[in-house]
Design an enzyme around this catalytic site. Structure first.
Site, PDB file in Angstrom:
ATOM      1  N   SER A   7     -50.416  80.414 -44.694  1.00 53.76           N
ATOM      2  CA  SER A   7     -49.060  80.124 -44.862  1.00 53.76           C
ATOM      3  C   SER A   7     -48.842  82.024 -45.963  1.00 53.76           C
ATOM      4  O   SER A   7     -49.578  82.396 -46.022  1.00 53.76           O
ATOM      5  CB  SER A   7     -49.318  78.882 -46.018  1.00 53.76           C
ATOM      6  OG  SER A   7     -47.567  79.045 -47.251  1.00 53.76           O
ATOM      7  N   TYR A   9     -52.181  73.491 -52.681  1.00 51.99           N
ATOM      8  CA  TYR A   9     -51.447  73.678 -51.282  1.00 51.99           C
ATOM      9  C   TYR A   9     -51.778  75.096 -50.696  1.00 51.99           C
ATOM     10  O   TYR A   9     -52.788  75.616 -49.798  1.00 51.99           O
ATOM     11  CB  TYR A   9     -50.052  73.716 -51.033  1.00 51.99           C
ATOM     12  CG  TYR A   9     -49.887  73.828 -49.686  1.00 51.99           C
ATOM     13  CD1 TYR A   9     -49.510  73.419 -48.694  1.00 51.99           C
ATOM     14  CD2 TYR A   9     -49.154  75.516 -49.501  1.00 51.99           C
ATOM     15  CE1 TYR A   9     -48.778  73.742 -47.630  1.00 51.99           C
ATOM     16  CE2 TYR A   9     -48.351  75.449 -48.529  1.00 51.99           C
ATOM     17  CZ  TYR A   9     -48.217  75.246 -47.443  1.00 51.99           C
ATOM     18  OH  TYR A   9     -47.780  75.751 -46.333  1.00 51.99           O
TER      19      TYR A   9
END
Length: 251
Positions: A141, A154
């Site tokens: 990400s 996350y």
């Protein structure tokens, strides 16, 4: 060079969003696709779409956080196809909250789903891939490299994926297994649509920061996935490739 004919690919979380976009791209390049995900109904819907491209596409209901389930996933693929050439570790969740408001259970859920599952699936795939080489594509990400106040767990999981990618790349290069990461930017999926309702101004901030001037779509991941799964990338391992419309290059 980019053909995946006769190759077998498993995509975790491949029944929607980025995972389905990647599964579609691999199928178009000739791979036999296996979707591994928890939601059987959603997987069946994705399978119907993929079947128009790949007649041998299949879905296996799997909890990738469960060590025994992951072992059984690989066993089923071996029984069906006798090989496993491509693993895409895409399954993931997020909980958007300030770090001080996260419970330990929430932290563990995100780390286990995103990071531990990547390790479990790669480890399970290794014996099959060692036979004739293989490709592992880990989905990181932008938060593998940037911080965000609302995504501590996350971000930690995705940063861990980047380092795990490098470690596996070094360890398994002698076995002709290439391990790389893709770092998607802001891609328009169910996950990020929810974020737009939870984080005021997110949509406008993304557009302002992204030189391409738009959010990405799942099919923007097709090309890089085919490249990293194919012979075209045989001398690339341990890399992390942003697919972000220029987001990570902008200030």
């Amino acid at each position: 060079m980019f053909s995946l004919a006769s190759r077998v690919a498993v995509i975790t979380g491949g029944n929607g969003g980025i995972g389905l976009g990647i599964a579609t791209g691999l199928a178009k390049a000739g791979a036999h696709v296996v979707i591994a995900a928890r939601d059987a109904a959603k997987s069946e819907s994705a399978l119907r779409a993929l079947s128009a491209i790949d007649l041998e596409a299949m879905a296996i209901q799997t909890d990738v956080t469960d060590e025994h389930a992951v072992t059984e996933l690989v066993r089923q693929i071996e029984r069906r196809h006798g090989r496993l050439d491509i693993l895409v570790n895409n399954a993931g969740i997020t909980i958007r909250a300030p770090a001080q408001d996260l419970s330990l259970a929430e932290w563990n859920d995100v780390i286990c789903t995103n990071l531990s599952s990547t390790f479990l699936c790669a480890r399970a795939a290794y014996p099959l891939m060692k036979r004739s080489g293989g490709k592992i594509i880990n989905i990181g990400s932008m938060l593998s490299i940037f911080g965000a106040s609302f995504s501590a767990a996350y971000g930690a999981s995705k940063g861990g994926i980047l380092q795990l990618t490098k470690s596996l790349a070094v360890a398994w290069a002698p076995d002709n297994i290439q391990v790389n990461a893709v770092l998607p930017g802001w891609i328009d999926t169910d996950l990020t649509r929810a974020g737009r309702t939870q984080i005021p101004g997110l949509h406008e901030q993304v557009l302002a920061r992204t030189p391409a001037g738009r959010w990405g779509t799942p099919d923007d991941l097709e090309g890089v996935a085919v490249f990293l799964a194919s012979a075209a990338s045989n001398y690339i391992t341990g890399a992390a490739i942003p697919v972000d419309g220029g987001f990570s290059s902008s200030i």
